[in-house]
Design a protein around this motif. Sequence first.
Motif, short mmCIF file in Angstrom:
data_model
loop_
_atom_site.label_atom_id
_atom_site.label_comp_id
_atom_site.label_asym_id
_atom_site.label_seq_id
_atom_site.Cartn_x
_atom_site.Cartn_y
_atom_site.Cartn_z
N VAL A 174 0.87 -1.17 0.00
CA VAL A 174 0.00 0.00 0.00
C VAL A 174 0.91 1.23 0.00
N VAL A 175 0.72 2.09 -0.98
CA VAL A 175 1.60 3.24 -1.15
C VAL A 175 1.24 4.35 -0.16
N VAL A 176 2.25 4.80 0.59
CA VAL A 176 2.11 5.94 1.51
C VAL A 176 3.37 6.79 1.39
N SER A 177 3.40 7.89 2.10
CA SER A 177 4.63 8.69 2.10
C SER A 177 5.68 8.02 2.98
N GLU A 178 6.93 8.36 2.77
CA GLU A 178 7.99 7.80 3.60
C GLU A 178 7.88 8.31 5.04
N GLU A 179 7.32 9.49 5.21
CA GLU A 179 7.11 10.00 6.57
C GLU A 179 6.13 9.11 7.32
N ILE A 180 5.05 8.72 6.64
CA ILE A 180 4.06 7.85 7.26
C ILE A 180 4.67 6.49 7.60
N SER A 181 5.34 5.88 6.64
CA SER A 181 5.90 4.55 6.88
C SER A 181 6.96 4.58 7.98
N SER A 182 7.67 5.68 8.11
CA SER A 182 8.72 5.77 9.14
C SER A 182 8.14 5.86 10.55
N LYS A 183 6.89 6.31 10.66
CA LYS A 183 6.27 6.48 11.96
C LYS A 183 5.37 5.31 12.35
N CYS A 184 4.99 4.48 11.37
CA CYS A 184 4.13 3.33 11.66
C CYS A 184 4.92 2.22 12.35
N LYS A 185 4.19 1.32 13.00
CA LYS A 185 4.80 0.17 13.65
C LYS A 185 4.06 -1.10 13.26
N VAL A 186 4.81 -2.17 13.07
CA VAL A 186 4.20 -3.47 12.85
C VAL A 186 3.36 -3.82 14.08
N GLY A 187 2.13 -4.29 13.83
CA GLY A 187 1.23 -4.63 14.93
C GLY A 187 0.15 -3.60 15.15
N TRP A 188 0.35 -2.37 14.69
CA TRP A 188 -0.71 -1.37 14.77
C TRP A 188 -1.87 -1.77 13.87
N THR A 189 -3.04 -1.24 14.17
CA THR A 189 -4.24 -1.50 13.36
C THR A 189 -4.68 -0.19 12.71
N VAL A 190 -5.01 -0.26 11.42
CA VAL A 190 -5.43 0.94 10.69
C VAL A 190 -6.77 0.68 10.00
N SER A 191 -7.63 1.68 10.01
CA SER A 191 -8.90 1.61 9.31
C SER A 191 -8.74 2.29 7.96
N LEU A 192 -8.84 1.49 6.88
CA LEU A 192 -8.60 2.02 5.54
C LEU A 192 -9.57 1.42 4.53
N TRP A 193 -9.84 2.20 3.50
CA TRP A 193 -10.46 1.70 2.27
C TRP A 193 -9.38 1.78 1.21
N VAL A 194 -8.93 0.63 0.74
CA VAL A 194 -7.82 0.59 -0.21
C VAL A 194 -8.27 -0.03 -1.53
N ALA A 195 -7.59 0.38 -2.60
CA ALA A 195 -7.93 -0.11 -3.94
C ALA A 195 -6.66 -0.53 -4.67
N LYS A 196 -6.77 -1.59 -5.46
CA LYS A 196 -5.61 -2.07 -6.21
C LYS A 196 -5.57 -1.41 -7.58
N THR A 197 -4.44 -0.77 -7.87
CA THR A 197 -4.22 -0.15 -9.18
C THR A 197 -2.90 -0.68 -9.71
N GLY A 198 -2.97 -1.56 -10.68
CA GLY A 198 -1.76 -2.20 -11.17
C GLY A 198 -1.21 -3.16 -10.15
#
Length: 236
Positions: free
Chosen positions: A198-222
């Motif tokens: 799932v594409v996010v900014s590097e700032e977002i990925s740097s602050k996330c942690k494995v094990g956290w839970t996120v509420s998202l609506w995601v779509a596959k493009t390519g």
Amino acid sequence: MKTTVSRSIHEILEEFLAEQEARLSSKTYSGYEETISFFRTYLNNFGHQRLNRAETERYEELEASEGKQFWDIFGPEHLSSSEISYFLADFMVRKVAGSRTLMETTGRVMHKLVKWLHEKGYMPDKEYEEAAENVKELKIDLPLVGEVTDLIYDYVKRHPVETRYTSDLDAYFDIVKIEPGKLWLEDYLESGKRVGPVVVSEEISSKCKVGWTVSLWVAKTGKVWKILESGNVLPR
């Protein structure tokens, strides 16, 4: 440590606040008072959900006949590690969604409360060990999840998905893998059902942690997934 069980949660929390007021400045104490007010609200509105049958009957009877609340009826046996974790990881994030400063204060106060409960004999050793470990971790994560929630929301607004997508999924996801600018997720309710990257900014990925839970609506493009809408990030 032997536990003391004769007092209600209401009395115990009032005792805690009285001791803190006597030793703290008025500014610092106000943070303690606010946190315990939130904790009281949580207990009186949601604490009954984890009662057993006999406790539920007692709770419903006293609430109906005497107007008593959860914290008036039950004692320190219901100031458990799980209740404190639910309060911090769920209630404070979903219901309060306060500022970073509020979340930092809440984590600090609950850390002090857990230690105090154990010292006073209101929380047994084993329960204390679990509660202290959980609060220690959540105290760090609480201020961060609010920040990440806002970052994802802003990112989605700045990067709308304008191309056609082949599939989509709206769910709570556990973060299972992180790389710079990419997240891999697993459906919280359907173990093994994964999406990513799932594409996010590097700032977002740097602050996330494995094990956290996120509420998202995601779509596959390519070959990648993109976020259509976002909700809370939870420090589970």
